[in-house]
Scaffold this motif. Structure first.
Motif, PDB file in Angstrom:
ATOM      1  N   HIS A  85       0.802  -1.230   0.000  1.00  0.00           N
ATOM      2  CA  HIS A  85       0.000   0.000   0.000  1.00  0.00           C
ATOM      3  C   HIS A  85       0.834   1.279   0.000  1.00  0.00           C
TER       4      HIS A  85
ATOM      5  N   HIS B 286      -8.510  -3.805  -3.699  1.00  0.00           N
ATOM      6  CA  HIS B 286      -8.394  -5.220  -3.312  1.00  0.00           C
ATOM      7  C   HIS B 286      -9.188  -6.209  -4.168  1.00  0.00           C
TER       8      HIS B 286
ATOM      9  N   HIS C  59      -7.691  -5.042   8.260  1.00  0.00           N
ATOM     10  CA  HIS C  59      -7.872  -3.804   7.484  1.00  0.00           C
ATOM     11  C   HIS C  59      -8.879  -4.030   6.365  1.00  0.00           C
TER      12      HIS C  59
ATOM     13  N   ALA D 288      -9.761  -4.892   3.478  1.00  0.00           N
ATOM     14  CA  ALA D 288      -9.305  -5.559   2.249  1.00  0.00           C
ATOM     15  C   ALA D 288     -10.374  -6.435   1.603  1.00  0.00           C
TER      16      ALA D 288
ATOM     17  N   LEU E 182      -7.421   2.027   4.245  1.00  0.00           N
ATOM     18  CA  LEU E 182      -6.905   0.901   3.479  1.00  0.00           C
ATOM     19  C   LEU E 182      -5.565   0.407   3.981  1.00  0.00           C
TER      20      LEU E 182
ATOM     21  N   GLU F  41      -1.072  -9.780   0.673  1.00  0.00           N
ATOM     22  CA  GLU F  41      -0.297  -8.599   0.293  1.00  0.00           C
ATOM     23  C   GLU F  41       1.191  -8.760   0.573  1.00  0.00           C
TER      24      GLU F  41
HETATM   25 ZN   LIG Z   1      -4.810  -3.889   1.629  1.00  0.00          ZN
END
Ligand SMILES: [Zn+2]
Length: 304
Positions: A76, A139, A203, A205, A224, A279
């Motif tokens: 991110h 996402h 979070h 996502a 985010l 991620e």
């Molecule tokens: Zn994320």
């Protein structure tokens, strides 16, 4: 020697044309031995884990895929270094997630105007992050139905760059899309009998996933970016909310402090499980398996 930005850009664009010219097949014949065909693999850059897995699945042995954002690094807020920009000299194509994840792409394109940027989010209806802003939720890779569109966009870009192997790329894409179809069916089947719809992710996502499967995502951290930590007041609010919703599993993810989720879980006498946004995943890990792990933990949260 000091180079102006203009000169650097000119040098970069010269270097990048060379792999294009060498791209294709060439045969070598030595000492009357049967000729051995050596194929120069199509060098492709991708930005992070899910795109790497999709590009490898589609490109197979015909492409050489390198990932820019290393395993374990949160995408991110990642920014390219000078070395990362130099790596672009080896590649004529970069495949990105799109949907606003890679905000640094314009910087790279200005350093190398000849690079082909493939946006894998093409043809996907994006969710807005906040009302009234143009920020989109990136996402998409966590929804297998949307991941299929990403896979096809990746296949289209490889076919365009290397039309001689169009069938190869399309067959690989079809095979991978079938796997995603199976995953999608498995998610629908496994969650069908669960009586809860609300879950507590770390979070934000899983909005696309939740929309796809009729679930309600609640999050521990707002926004985010998983690297933001909730305030004491926010923790108190989310704990209260979890209690009201009958939640007894509090999710964490790989790159964050699990203690945050643990504090909430202890308050509500629940447990902490991982719901991975994929991620910071190791590139050797299988996308489908990671999603199945998520499904199994989600099932425990929603069915218990
Ligand atoms: Zn994320």
């Amino acid at each position: 020697m000091v180079l102006t930005i203009g000169t650097k850009a000119a040098i970069l664009s010269i270097v990048i044309v060379i792999p294009l010219a060498g791209y294709g097949l060439w045969a070598s014949e030595q000492n009357g031995e049967p000729s051995q065909q050596v194929s120069e693999k199509h060098k492709i850059l991708v930005t992070f884990y899910p795109i790497y897995k999709f590009a490898k699945a589609v490109g197979g042995e015909k492409v050489d895929v390198s990932v820019i954002i290393p395993s374990g690094v949160e995408p991110h807020d990642w920014e390219p270094t000078v070395q990362d920009i130099e790596r672009l000299q080896q590649s004529n194509m970069i495949i990105i997630n799109g949907a606003g994840l890679e905000s640094w792409i314009p910087k790279l394109v200005s350093a190398n105007p000849d690079i082909i940027v493939v946006d894998s989010s093409k043809n996907i209806t994006l969710l807005q992050k906040n009302e009234g802003t143009s920020m989109t939720d990136p996402h998409i890779w966590l929804d297998p139905v949307l991941a299929k569109i990403q896979v096809q966009n990746i296949a289209d870009s490889m076919i365009k760059a290397d039309p001689e192997n169009a069938n190869y790329y399309q067959q690989n894409a079809n095979q991978y899309k079938s796997k995603l179809d199976l995953l999608d069916k498995q998610i629908r089947t496994d969650l069908a009998s669960c009586n809860k719809k609300d879950f507590l992710a770390f979070h934000d996502a899983f909005s696309y996933f939740s929309k796809e499967y009729g679930l309600n995502q609640n999050t521990i951290v707002g926004g985010l970016n998983p690297e933001s930590e909730p305030t004491a007041k926010a923790l108190e609010d989310i704990t209260q909310k979890a209690q009201n919703l009958g939640i007894n599993v509090v999710f964490t993810e790989e790159a964050v402090n699990p203690q945050v989720s643990k504090v909430i879980a202890d308050e509500i006498h629940g447990k902490v499980l991982v719901l991975s946004p994929l991620e910071v995943t190791n590139i050797n890990d299988d996308y489908i398996e990671k999603m199945q792990n998520n499904l199994s933990n989600l099932k425990e949260a929603l069915c218990s």
